[in-house]
Design a protein around this motif. Structure first.
Motif, PDB file in Angstrom:
ATOM      1  N   ARG B 264       0.827  -1.207   0.000  1.00  0.00           N
ATOM      2  CA  ARG B 264       0.000   0.000   0.000  1.00  0.00           C
ATOM      3  C   ARG B 264       0.858   1.252   0.000  1.00  0.00           C
ATOM      4  O   ARG B 264       0.806   2.058   0.919  1.00  0.00           O
ATOM      5  CB  ARG B 264      -0.911  -0.013   1.221  1.00  0.00           C
ATOM      6  N   ILE B 265       1.699   1.377  -0.992  1.00  0.00           N
ATOM      7  CA  ILE B 265       2.523   2.574  -1.111  1.00  0.00           C
ATOM      8  C   ILE B 265       2.153   3.199  -2.457  1.00  0.00           C
ATOM      9  O   ILE B 265       2.031   2.481  -3.440  1.00  0.00           O
ATOM     10  CB  ILE B 265       4.026   2.224  -1.103  1.00  0.00           C
ATOM     11  N   PRO B 266       1.979   4.509  -2.503  1.00  0.00           N
ATOM     12  CA  PRO B 266       1.596   5.101  -3.784  1.00  0.00           C
ATOM     13  C   PRO B 266       2.606   4.757  -4.892  1.00  0.00           C
ATOM     14  O   PRO B 266       3.809   4.913  -4.719  1.00  0.00           O
ATOM     15  CB  PRO B 266       1.587   6.606  -3.503  1.00  0.00           C
ATOM     16  N   VAL B 267       2.077   4.286  -6.010  1.00  0.00           N
ATOM     17  CA  VAL B 267       2.915   3.788  -7.088  1.00  0.00           C
ATOM     18  C   VAL B 267       3.819   4.865  -7.683  1.00  0.00           C
ATOM     19  O   VAL B 267       4.936   4.596  -8.091  1.00  0.00           O
ATOM     20  CB  VAL B 267       2.013   3.196  -8.181  1.00  0.00           C
ATOM     21  N   GLU B 268       3.327   6.108  -7.696  1.00  0.00           N
ATOM     22  CA  GLU B 268       4.117   7.183  -8.300  1.00  0.00           C
ATOM     23  C   GLU B 268       5.477   7.292  -7.609  1.00  0.00           C
ATOM     24  O   GLU B 268       6.515   7.441  -8.246  1.00  0.00           O
ATOM     25  CB  GLU B 268       3.412   8.540  -8.182  1.00  0.00           C
ATOM     26  N   TYR B 269       5.443   7.210  -6.266  1.00  0.00           N
ATOM     27  CA  TYR B 269       6.691   7.358  -5.518  1.00  0.00           C
ATOM     28  C   TYR B 269       7.595   6.158  -5.741  1.00  0.00           C
ATOM     29  O   TYR B 269       8.804   6.283  -5.865  1.00  0.00           O
ATOM     30  CB  TYR B 269       6.399   7.545  -4.034  1.00  0.00           C
ATOM     31  N   LEU B 270       6.979   4.971  -5.815  1.00  0.00           N
ATOM     32  CA  LEU B 270       7.764   3.770  -6.067  1.00  0.00           C
ATOM     33  C   LEU B 270       8.478   3.876  -7.405  1.00  0.00           C
ATOM     34  O   LEU B 270       9.652   3.560  -7.531  1.00  0.00           O
ATOM     35  CB  LEU B 270       6.853   2.542  -6.069  1.00  0.00           C
ATOM     36  N   SER B 271       7.745   4.353  -8.413  1.00  0.00           N
ATOM     37  CA  SER B 271       8.303   4.403  -9.759  1.00  0.00           C
ATOM     38  C   SER B 271       9.484   5.345  -9.859  1.00  0.00           C
ATOM     39  O   SER B 271      10.426   5.109 -10.587  1.00  0.00           O
ATOM     40  CB  SER B 271       7.244   4.850 -10.759  1.00  0.00           C
ATOM     41  N   MET B 272       9.403   6.465  -9.148  1.00  0.00           N
ATOM     42  CA  MET B 272      10.501   7.429  -9.286  1.00  0.00           C
ATOM     43  C   MET B 272      11.613   7.154  -8.277  1.00  0.00           C
ATOM     44  O   MET B 272      12.671   7.756  -8.344  1.00  0.00           O
ATOM     45  CB  MET B 272       9.985   8.861  -9.149  1.00  0.00           C
ATOM     46  N   SER B 273      11.398   6.217  -7.342  1.00  0.00           N
ATOM     47  CA  SER B 273      12.370   6.038  -6.267  1.00  0.00           C
ATOM     48  C   SER B 273      13.791   5.697  -6.730  1.00  0.00           C
ATOM     49  O   SER B 273      14.743   6.232  -6.168  1.00  0.00           O
ATOM     50  CB  SER B 273      11.858   5.002  -5.269  1.00  0.00           C
ATOM     51  N   PRO B 274      13.991   4.840  -7.760  1.00  0.00           N
ATOM     52  CA  PRO B 274      15.380   4.555  -8.149  1.00  0.00           C
ATOM     53  C   PRO B 274      16.130   5.820  -8.553  1.00  0.00           C
ATOM     54  O   PRO B 274      17.288   6.024  -8.190  1.00  0.00           O
ATOM     55  CB  PRO B 274      15.247   3.625  -9.341  1.00  0.00           C
ATOM     56  N   TYR B 275      15.439   6.688  -9.296  1.00  0.00           N
ATOM     57  CA  TYR B 275      16.089   7.912  -9.778  1.00  0.00           C
ATOM     58  C   TYR B 275      16.312   8.882  -8.634  1.00  0.00           C
ATOM     59  O   TYR B 275      17.362   9.511  -8.520  1.00  0.00           O
ATOM     60  CB  TYR B 275      15.246   8.541 -10.893  1.00  0.00           C
TER      61      TYR B 275
END
Lengths: 363, 308
Positions: B264-275
């Motif tokens: 349950r973590i917002p996907v937007e943050y997950l997607s940008m996390s590596p960068y």
């Protein structure tokens, strides 16, 4: 048929012809232009649009000239490409991705004599902008049925591109029909936030497989998820998306949704040639032949195949709508009452999951 | 909710990081020799397409990898010609190399779309692969995964403990001094550039032959730029390249797995996390008493002309 094949060959030979701008009023010759979001070689979404462009050329021969540009990013760049196309003498411009919506409308305002056709969008701010879409959710229903029957782990997956109604609709339809035949089924959705990035699509498929998912549907444009599923030696199956992806038959690709844009492109340019063209909002599906279900392979048991084909035929005959109540929204509030089918307006703005799907749609 | 199996996660991140490790370790050697080649992305995609074509034509994945290395090296030769012979600006030449590589690979790959390359098999370790956890993590990969780690170790050893490494570093730190001592600065740099091209090509071939595996335009999708960032991130030290690449690959894989597992973590943050994390670490590293900046080869990006 023979004439068509001949012309198709001729069209292929011609390739990208230059010059010969048609006059806006006469229309004895139309220049039709296409903007693609990925490369033609994606063998998926863009490939099918390009097949439509080639069919157009084959149908009308030298009365139609086609031009196209691949790999056009969604957003501000699209506006520049569109303006350039408009200035280069295109009479009708097909913009083939959701993200071109605002660019299409803003360029259309500057070129009232040029017709713009935007795929999968909903904005028609000017009289020269039409929209067209296909009822992909009809195909998703059939995939969901197969997925629910075929999964051994009761875990099915969906690789989403962007959280837009188009994709949410597909997820809901896929899940509803899987649940219908298999009450234990759980759905995992992975958002890739891209239409085309083979490495990322492959990683997303791998993540799903690592989580125990054994049926994967994808809403991105490349064949990478199928290639990833192919590495599991038949343990994981998937579906061709946008194009047949027949290279992965008979497994992991057990069926496919094929977008057949040919009839629509031929019809619209034909109307432009004979002067009957008018602004429309087209949304055709399996009945009109715009959405086709690719061959269901022998990897699927015969009875499941027969049921899936029966569903396809019922949708084609108009006797079955994939969104038929009772259906509740994710939070349990009722959406459709018993026997009620979803109005198009609800579908086109769909921003909720149906009951049973876990997780939130990204904003 | 489904959990994430750490063994599967680690083995997935090892595979996902291979292209970046190979390209970054090549670029590290180039930069230690004092040359800044921003054309990693272009060389990677040339390696991807050349490797793909050769493996399909020959039916052997190994030949494909050799072809990928040759393809990357061939493109880097162009860079060497521009910067070492004609003394062109390295930044501009590198960027041009990327654009050229992307275009040329698209042209070469036209008739290879939709073909499946021969498979690269897993190295058979026999019973070792059945060890719980370790078997999945360490003994279930193809040979390129192991080679990428060996390449890091070998680069570290050569740079640190051999005469060749010493000369290479001397050229990168002060080309005038190295020249005065009688070393052929230009020749050493050309060799380093070729090595960098070959490694980037290998990394690209890994994407088109193993990770995806197919050919499509733009298949590397920015991996070359990540490799460039990893070199700075690693402050030009080989083992840190490995850590940086695993960190980046790990977060990319983890975010997809978290999504698949229904976190349950917002996907937007997950997607940008590596960068985001890459940027964050770069900022921290370079603020640490300017150490990272000090560790950069002193002649990095400067052209050498033997005037005396």
């Amino acid at each position: 048929m023979k004439r068509r094949t001949l012309l198709a060959t001729a069209a292929l030979g011609l390739g990208l012809a230059f010059g010969g701008a048609a006059s806006a009023q006469g229309m004895d010759k139309v220049k039709a232009c296409f903007v693609y979001v990925g490369p033609i070689g994606d063998l998926g979404w863009t490939y099918q649009h390009h097949q439509g462009a080639l069919a157009l050329q084959a149908e009308y021969g030298d009365k139609v000239e086609i031009a196209y540009q691949e790999n056009v990013p969604e957003g501000a760049d699209a506006e520049r490409v569109l303006t350039q196309m408009a200035l280069s003498g295109c009479n009708i411009i097909f913009t083939t991705s959701f993200g071109y919506m605002d660019a299409t409308n803003s360029v259309a305002a500057k070129f009232p004599d040029i017709k713009f056709e935007h795929a999968t969008g909903y904005k028609r701010e000017h009289p020269n902008v039409s929209t067209y879409n296909a009822r992909f959710y009809e195909g998703r229903a059939i995939q969901g049925h197969i997925a629910g029957k075929m999964t051994k782990t009761d875990k099915i997956g969906y690789i989403g591109s962007f959280p837009i109604p188009e994709v949410v609709m597909g997820i809901n339809s896929y899940f509803l029909h899987a649940r219908k035949v298999n009450p234990d089924v759980e759905l995992s959705v992975v958002w890739a936030f891209t239409w085309f990035d083979p490495a990322k699509e492959a990683d997303a498929a791998k993540a799903l497989i690592d989580q125990g998912v054994d049926v994967i549907a994808s809403h991105t444009d490349s064949t990478a998820p199928l290639a990833e599923a192919a590495k599991t030696n038949g343990a994981v199956i998937g579906f061709g998306q946008a194009s047949d992806m027949a290279d992965f038959k008979p497994s992991p690709r057990v069926s496919s949704i094929i977008d057949n844009w040919n009839p629509y492109y031929i019809k619209r340019v034909g109307q432009l040639l004979d002067g009957t063209y008018a602004q429309t909002d087209s949304w055709a599906g399996i009945p009109e032949g715009e959405v086709e279900i690719g061959e269901i392979t022998d990897a699927v048991p015969a009875d499941v195949k027969a049921e899936a084909e029966a569903m396809r035929d019922a949708i084609a005959a108009g006797t079955y709508h994939p969104f038929t109540g009772p259906i509740n929204k994710q939070d349990g509030t009722p959406w459709l009452a018993e026997g009620v089918t979803a109005p198009d307006g609800d579908l086109l703005g769909m921003n909720f999951y149906v009951e049973g799907i876990v997780g939130d749609i990204p904003k | 909710m489904m959990g994430i199996d750490p063994a599967l996660l680690i083995s997935a991140l090892m595979v996902a990081s291979v292209p970046i490790i190979l390209a970054a370790i090549g670029e590290l050697v180039v930069e230690r020799a004092g040359v800044l080649n921003l054309g990693v992305e272009g060389m990677m995609i040339m390696g991807a397409v050349c490797g793909f074509i050769l493996s399909v034509q020959s039916g052997s994945a190994f030949v494909g990898f050799v072809g990928g290395a040759l393809g990357g090296a061939a493109l880097s030769l162009l860079f060497a010609l521009l910067t070492q012979v004609f003394l062109a600006n390295q930044v501009a030449s590198g960027l041009a190399l990327t654009l050229f590589g992307l275009g040329l690979s698209s042209l070469l790959g036209q008739s290879f779309v939709g073909i499946r390359p021969p498979a690269t098999g897993v190295v058979p370790f026999g019973p070792l692969a059945d060890i719980p956890f370790l078997g999945r993590v360490l003994f279930s990969h193809d040979w390129v995964v192991y080679m990428s780690v060996v390449a890091v170790a070998a680069t570290w050893w050569v740079l640190k403990a051999t005469r060749t490494g010493l000369i290479l570093r001397a050229v990168g730190e002060s080309h005038d001094a190295a020249h005065a001592l009688g070393y052929k600065v230009r020749r050493i740099r050309v060799l380093a550039i070729l090595f960098g091209g070959a490694m980037a090509g290998l990394g690209g071939a890994y994407i088109s032959l193993v990770r995806v595996p197919q050919w499509t335009d733009g298949i590397t999708a920015g991996a070359g730029w990540i490799a460039l960032a990893i070199v700075v991130f690693a402050s030009w030290k080989p083992w840190r390249v490995l850590i940086g690449a695993y960190l980046f690959g790990g977060i990319s894989v983890l975010q997809l797995n978290l999504q698949a597992a229904g976190a349950r973590i917002p996907v937007e943050y997950l997607s940008m996390s590596p960068y985001l994390i890459t940027i964050l670490v770069l900022v921290i590293m370079s603020s640490g008493k300017g150490k990272a900046a000090l560790n950069a080869p002193a002649s990095l990006g400067q052209n050498f002309h033997a005037s005396r």
